[in-house]
Scaffold this active site. Structure first.
Site, short mmCIF file in Angstrom:
data_model
loop_
_atom_site.label_atom_id
_atom_site.label_comp_id
_atom_site.label_asym_id
_atom_site.label_seq_id
_atom_site.Cartn_x
_atom_site.Cartn_y
_atom_site.Cartn_z
N CYS A 270 0.83 -1.23 0.00
CA CYS A 270 0.00 0.00 0.00
C CYS A 270 0.85 1.26 0.00
CB CYS A 270 -0.90 0.02 1.24
SG CYS A 270 -1.90 -1.41 1.41
N1 SAJ Z 1 6.51 2.03 8.70
C1 SAJ Z 1 7.53 2.77 9.24
N2 SAJ Z 1 7.25 3.64 10.25
C2 SAJ Z 1 5.98 3.80 10.72
C3 SAJ Z 1 4.95 3.03 10.15
C4 SAJ Z 1 5.22 2.14 9.15
O1 SAJ Z 1 8.69 2.65 8.83
O2 SAJ Z 1 5.80 4.59 11.65
C5 SAJ Z 1 6.81 1.11 7.61
C6 SAJ Z 1 6.50 -0.32 7.95
O3 SAJ Z 1 7.59 -0.93 8.55
C7 SAJ Z 1 6.20 -0.91 6.57
C8 SAJ Z 1 5.60 0.25 5.80
O4 SAJ Z 1 5.98 1.44 6.50
O5 SAJ Z 1 7.38 -1.32 5.94
C9 SAJ Z 1 4.07 0.19 5.71
O6 SAJ Z 1 3.63 -0.04 7.01
P1 SAJ Z 1 2.09 0.17 7.44
O7 SAJ Z 1 2.04 0.12 8.93
O8 SAJ Z 1 1.55 1.39 6.79
O9 SAJ Z 1 1.41 -1.15 6.95
P2 SAJ Z 1 0.61 -1.49 5.65
O10 SAJ Z 1 1.40 -1.40 4.42
O11 SAJ Z 1 -0.04 -2.78 5.96
O12 SAJ Z 1 -0.46 -0.32 5.57
C10 SAJ Z 1 -1.78 -0.62 5.86
C11 SAJ Z 1 -2.57 0.42 5.16
N3 SAJ Z 1 -3.93 -0.04 5.12
C12 SAJ Z 1 -4.62 0.13 3.99
O13 SAJ Z 1 -4.15 0.64 3.00
C13 SAJ Z 1 -6.00 -0.39 4.00
C14 SAJ Z 1 -2.50 1.74 5.88
O14 SAJ Z 1 -3.52 2.65 5.36
C15 SAJ Z 1 -2.76 1.58 7.34
O15 SAJ Z 1 -2.66 2.85 7.98
C16 SAJ Z 1 -1.70 0.65 7.89
O16 SAJ Z 1 -1.95 -0.63 7.27
C17 SAJ Z 1 -1.83 0.50 9.39
O17 SAJ Z 1 -2.24 1.48 10.04
O18 SAJ Z 1 -1.40 -0.54 9.88
#
Ligand code: SAJ
Length: 431
Positions: A270
């Site tokens: 995403c």
């Molecule tokens: N990440 C960081 N620092 C942070 C948060 C995330 O480096 O503070 C990295 C994670 O390690 C990962 C990437 O970013 O590599 C994405 O992480 P994510 O927590 O955003 O996880 P995703 O990709 O599963 O994002 C999903 C998304 N959901 C949808 O699109 C429906 C996002 O909108 C959500 O906000 C996120 O999950 C969530 O909150 O967990």
């Protein structure tokens, strides 16, 4: 009897095209509320697995799948004939980016085409796949109209962004508000009716474009804020400050601040991709969304920053990266998942390999990876493996790993995820 009354008396049949981490949990949610679902997937292996009651999606337990099938509520189909038997059709297919960073809408086109071929009067079609603003109106609508059908008379069309967060046990489909935008008012109302069967709150917006844009704002917000703290990590390193201490202290501010955390980069299906859908669309309108570009560049620079930090740590002991043994802990894109798509850990391993380091990895969730044609398996996390590494690099903080023990045994540790918070040892370094 029309869709609304069929929804009310639970005789409506919901069709879901694409049974992945979005479509399958969605199907189960409708079944849980007593609605019959026909799931369609082009992968005959997936359909065969589902028919055997085998779930390949983390958030769908096999027992729930078996129960739904035994109750006659769920059926999986690899052929599309049963589309005509559905009252509403929800398209949840993947929308990857091409190498050229252009959106690949071929799955959406193919799914919309399968529906158009069998469209029945009064059917509602909803697109959930994340896409650029205008895709529903400019791509899906003409396919369904097919030169002869009329929106609002022959069929209805809406867009509703998926908000599935695999592994999130706090927010699921039911308690995550569902944004819905219709190609016309009747479509918006009907789509709202469908989702009201399974979610507590439906949020109607004025158009499909608005609904498409909501999703892109959500995920651009995330990418940009992660990039901000990634840049802060690079600034704090140069100032000799602990970025983790700075963020955790800033997070004590009860208003006007929301903590994000630095890391070796961003991964998943995403956050790296969704903002690019917007930059692509804006390029066609001669506008450059600088924030999104900058965030992507900063996030994309983190694997290199991570490798430079590892090199620095070795350098202090007169060791070159070339020939050093690096044990990478965690290659999945985020903790406690087996998904390593776009994981920054893969970029870090690639860069270390290019610097001629000898790289091994351990990830309890990811048994094997392929990198540039080279296959690697997760090595056992033995005391010997930790002790013999010149540096252990923690890139994803999975649960159930004794990080304190790792720091006691290892010669050097680089922790890119602050999983060793509170531990202080000479051999321990954090991003
Ligand atoms: N990440 C960081 N620092 C942070 C948060 C995330 O480096 O503070 C990295 C994670 O390690 C990962 C990437 O970013 O590599 C994405 O992480 P994510 O927590 O955003 O996880 P995703 O990709 O599963 O994002 C999903 C998304 N959901 C949808 O699109 C429906 C996002 O909108 C959500 O906000 C996120 O999950 C969530 O909150 O967990």
């Amino acid at each position: 009897m029309n869709l609304e009354s069929r929804l009310k008396n639970k005789t409506a049949r919901i069709g879901i095209l694409g049974l992945g981490y979005v479509g399958l949990p969605l199907a189960m949610e409708f079944c849980r509320k007593g609605l019959r679902v026909t799931g369609f997937d082009v992968s005959s292996e997936r359909v065969a697995a589902l028919r055997r009651g085998k779930s390949y999606v983390l958030d769908v337990p096999p027992l729930e799948l078996k129960k739904a099938m035994a109750a006659g509520l769920f059926e999986a189909q690899s052929r599309f004939d049963r589309i005509a038997a559905c009252d509403a059709l929800i398209i949840c297919v993947q929308t990857p980016l091409r190498k050229s960073k252009e959106p690949d809408v071929s799955n959406i086109v193919s799914a919309a085409g399968s529906v158009a071929k069998r469209l029945k009067k009064g059917q509602l079609v909803i697109l959930e796949s994340t896409t650029f603003p205008g895709a529903t109106d400019e791509i899906v609508l003409p396919i369904l109209q097919n030169g002869k059908r009329k929106l609002g008379r022959d069929f209805y069309l809406a867009f509703s962004p998926e908000r599935v967060d695999p592994g999130n046990h706090r927010f699921g489909i039911t308690n995550t508000p569902k944004v819905v935008g219709g190609a016309d008012r009747a479509s918006a109302r009907l789509a709202g009716e469908v989702y009201s069967q399974i979610v507590d709150e439906v949020v109607l917006v004025s158009s499909t474009r608005s609904a498409e844009m909501v999703k892109l704002l959500e995920n651009s917000f995330r990418s940009i804020n992660i990039a901000l703290v990634n840049e802060m990590a690079q600034i704090c390193h140069r100032l000799g400050l602990d970025v983790w201490e700075i963020i955790s202290a800033a997070a004590t501010k009860p208003f006007g601040f929301m903590p994000f955390y630095p890391g070796p980069g961003i991964g998943g299906h995403c956050i790296p991709k969704d903002p690019q859908l917007l930059t692509w669309k804006m390029k066609t309108l001669n506008f450059e969304p600088r924030f999104i570009h900058l965030a992507s560049a900063i996030n994309g620079s983190m694997p290199r920053f991570t490798v430079d930090r590892i090199a620095e740590i070795l350098n202090r002991d007169h060791k070159a990266l070339n020939g050093s043994r690096i044990l990478v802990l965690g290659v999945a894109y985020k903790p406690n998942t087996s998904d390593f798509r776009e994981s920054p850990a893969l970029d870090v391993i690639q860069l270390l390999t290019e610097a001629k380091a000898q790289v091994t990895y351990h990830d309890p969730f990811v048994p094997r990876i392929a990198l540039d044609g080279r296959r690697m398996g997760s090595s056992k996390l033995t005391a010997e493996a930790v002790k013999s590494a010149d540096c252990v690099a923690i890139l994803t903080g999975h649960r159930d790993i004794d990080y304190a023990k790792i720091t006691r045994l290892a010669r050097r540790v680089f922790d890119a995820r602050n999983v060793t918070e509170g531990l202080t040892r000479r051999n321990l370094h954090r991003l």
